[in-house]
Write a protein that holds these residues in place. Structure first.
Motif, mmCIF file in Angstrom:
data_model
loop_
_atom_site.group_PDB
_atom_site.id
_atom_site.type_symbol
_atom_site.label_atom_id
_atom_site.label_comp_id
_atom_site.label_asym_id
_atom_site.label_seq_id
_atom_site.Cartn_x
_atom_site.Cartn_y
_atom_site.Cartn_z
ATOM 1 N N VAL A 48 46.210 15.391 30.856
ATOM 2 C CA VAL A 48 45.482 16.496 31.490
ATOM 3 C C VAL A 48 46.445 17.352 32.304
ATOM 4 O O VAL A 48 47.579 16.961 32.572
ATOM 5 N N LYS A 49 45.965 18.519 32.709
ATOM 6 C CA LYS A 49 46.783 19.375 33.578
ATOM 7 C C LYS A 49 47.007 18.680 34.915
ATOM 8 O O LYS A 49 46.213 17.834 35.329
ATOM 9 N N ASP B 258 46.545 19.430 37.954
ATOM 10 C CA ASP B 258 45.494 19.461 38.982
ATOM 11 C C ASP B 258 44.287 18.589 38.629
ATOM 12 O O ASP B 258 43.356 18.456 39.416
ATOM 13 N N GLN B 259 44.296 18.001 37.423
ATOM 14 C CA GLN B 259 43.189 17.120 37.034
ATOM 15 C C GLN B 259 43.582 15.643 37.102
ATOM 16 O O GLN B 259 42.809 14.777 36.707
ATOM 17 N N TYR C 29 45.108 12.322 39.588
ATOM 18 C CA TYR C 29 44.778 11.779 40.915
ATOM 19 C C TYR C 29 46.100 11.412 41.579
ATOM 20 O O TYR C 29 46.792 10.486 41.133
ATOM 21 N N SER D 112 35.137 12.831 39.634
ATOM 22 C CA SER D 112 35.232 14.269 39.919
ATOM 23 C C SER D 112 36.213 14.591 41.049
ATOM 24 O O SER D 112 36.578 15.745 41.244
ATOM 25 N N MET E 5 39.333 14.851 41.779
ATOM 26 C CA MET E 5 40.714 14.953 41.290
ATOM 27 C C MET E 5 41.607 15.610 42.333
ATOM 28 O O MET E 5 41.136 16.146 43.327
ATOM 29 N N GLY E 6 42.922 15.568 42.091
ATOM 30 C CA GLY E 6 43.883 16.154 43.015
ATOM 31 C C GLY E 6 44.457 15.112 43.957
ATOM 32 O O GLY E 6 44.467 13.919 43.667
ATOM 33 N N ASP F 275 34.282 13.111 26.333
ATOM 34 C CA ASP F 275 33.719 14.457 26.179
ATOM 35 C C ASP F 275 33.542 14.746 24.681
ATOM 36 O O ASP F 275 34.509 15.072 23.985
ATOM 37 N N ARG G 206 39.674 7.904 26.100
ATOM 38 C CA ARG G 206 40.419 8.421 27.257
ATOM 39 C C ARG G 206 41.034 7.243 28.000
ATOM 40 O O ARG G 206 40.337 6.283 28.337
ATOM 41 N N TYR H 188 43.602 6.000 31.292
ATOM 42 C CA TYR H 188 44.025 6.419 32.632
ATOM 43 C C TYR H 188 45.330 5.710 32.953
ATOM 44 O O TYR H 188 45.355 4.517 33.217
ATOM 45 N N GLU I 91 46.957 9.352 35.827
ATOM 46 C CA GLU I 91 46.921 10.513 34.940
ATOM 47 C C GLU I 91 46.021 10.228 33.728
ATOM 48 O O GLU I 91 46.336 9.353 32.919
#
Length: 469
Positions: free
Chosen positions: A19-20, A22-23, A25, A65, A67-68, A326, A334, A336, A344
């Motif tokens: 993911v980008k 900003d998505q 943790y 939800s 993230m960041g 999704d 997915r 992690y 990530e």
């Protein structure tokens, strides 16, 4: 003119994508304990990561939800007095998480939907039965409240979390247990052990029903999982310390269905398996890649698909249940990936041009409802998971509380203990009975209104503490 034959598979072009930035943790201090567990557990609601903590055992749980950058004062789940070694989300309740630790206990936690204002320190139930550290914890895939733990005392204990009691204790392993994996309907589990044996166990008969010495000839740790068809997929090492994977038929352990050498790296390969697609994802601690293979009924049975590579090595890995992917992006899995200081998400996607729901990629998958009750399972009943459609995506339900009713060990007839209205109702005068029922209903209404008020206040408080107000 000869042409090379390309194997037909809808998963041939699956590709991994991080993911980008900003998505992801960030600022998570991942545990440095040298234990070969995945250190990360994820479900459609929450991400849980075992972290470094000064007060002994702790792990971080937060909504997907969020993230960041993670606030360094974000409340942890604390309760173990020694390092936490393994965590696992309940497949039938997205707010229930089990953990096990070097302190010889396992604990079950209720995680609130809102961000707590202080550390969570009160487990719903503490499971005490091991005499040494507990390194493996696994929920039963289809039966409500059934949990398995394996410890360094070489015991496997199966618990009913709803009553807090040990149902089955197995002592068939003479040495340290490396891994435990339930089969699709939870009637059997397979184990790997330091004595280099792969075993298939029937817990309700309390016996080993099949075993194989040295499915991999190396002395380093092995891992084993059941496939949906009932075969066993293993990872291990050759005598020359090359990493190797195998596929076995537990009804005929003499010869492997498939055996494949990979590379000469040191890390134990952790397998993550998706029964809907029959794809297994292999992640080694210290590796910077995730390899994935499709298991089929045609030779060579285990087909290499591709490798997702990144620069940084992984400290651990979490695997999202199919309910949490999704479907609109044709995401079939997915993972992690834990770095030293962050987590990530990596999406595994099948490239498709159509925006329509892809039936062939997303068959009905295991839903959040248990198929059998603990008593039924103990009586010998088995059932496959109750499936749900992925057509409109999956929306996690609101928090449901896990009720724990500890049995009174001094009471020799627990089945006869009933509520007053159930036992003595017939002997009460009608007017008194009506009055009692009315009072009970009034009390229920009061409790519900107070619960709502408490929830509202907690939500307001969490907004203040998160700096949104």
């Amino acid at each position: 003119m000869s042409r090379s034959i390309v194997r037909q598979s809808k998963f041939r072009h699956v590709f991994g994508q991080a993911v980008k930035a900003d998505q992801a943790y960030d600022d998570i201090r991942v545990s440095k304990v040298t234990w070969d567990s995945s250190f990360c557990a994820v479900n459609p609601k929450f991400l849980a990561v075992i972290v470094e903590s000064s007060g002994g055992g702790a792990f971080l749980v937060m909504p997907l939800s969020k993230m960041g950058r993670v606030d360094k004062n974000y409340p942890l789940v604390v309760g173990h007095s020694g390092p936490v070694l393994d965590i696992d989300w309940c497949p039938h309740n997205d707010n229930i998480l089990a953990s096990c630790s070097e302190d010889t206990t396992a604990m079950v936690w209720q995680i609130p939907d809102h961000t707590p204002s202080r550390p969570i320190s009160e487990p719903i139930v503490v499971l005490e039965g091991h005499s040494k550290r507990v390194g493996i914890i696994k929920w039963h895939p289809t039966a409500r409240n059934i949990l398995l733990t394996a410890g360094s005392d070489n015991l496997i204990i199966i618990w009913n979390v709803g009553t807090g009691e040990a149902l089955i204790t197995m002592d068939d392993h003479p040495d340290l247990i490396y891994s435990v994996g339930w089969n699709y309907n939870g009637s059997l589990f397979c184990t790997t052990c330091k004595d280099r044996r792969l075993r298939v166990c029937d817990p309700r008969k309390n016996e080993v029903v099949a075993e194989r010495l040295s499915p991999h000839e190396g002395i380093r740790p092995m891992r084993a999982i059941f496939t949906r068809e009932g075969n066993i997929f293993t990872t291990g090492f050759t005598r020359m310390s090359q990493r190797e994977l195998g596929l076995w038929d537990p009804t005929n352990f003499e010869e492997p269905i498939a055996l494949l050498e990979l590379d000469t790296s040191n890390g134990v390969l952790l397998p993550f398996y998706d029964p809907d697609t029959n794809i297994v994802y292999l992640s080694g601690k210290g590796d910077s890649s995730i390899r994935y293979f499709e298991i089929t009924e045609e030779p060579p049975y285990v087909h290499y698909i591709s490798t997702f590579s990144s620069k940084e090595p992984q400290r651990g890995m979490g695997f999202m249940p199919k309910r949490g992917v999704d479907v609109s992006k044709c995401e079939i899995a997915r993972l992690y990936k834990l770095h030293e200081r962050k987590c990530e998400p990596i999406m595994m996607t099948v490239p498709r041009k159509s925006d329509l729901f892809q039936d062939d990629l997303f068959p009905d998958t295991a839903g959040p409802d248990p198929a059998v009750e603990p008593e039924e399972w103990m009586d010998g009943r088995d059932a496959d998971p109750i499936l749900v459609s992925m057509r409109d995506g999956y929306v996690p339900p609101k928090s449901r509380e896990l009720k724990v009713s500890k049995k009174n060990v001094l009471d020799s007839r627990p089945a006869t203990r009933r509520s007053m209205s159930a036992v003595d109702g017939s002997s009460l005068p009608p007017q008194l009975l009506e009055k009692l029922i009315e009072e009970i209903q009034n009390l229920k209404a009061t409790v519900l209104s107070q619960e709502k008020r408490i929830c509202d206040l907690e939500n307001k408080l969490s907004k203040y503490t998160n700096g949104t107000v």
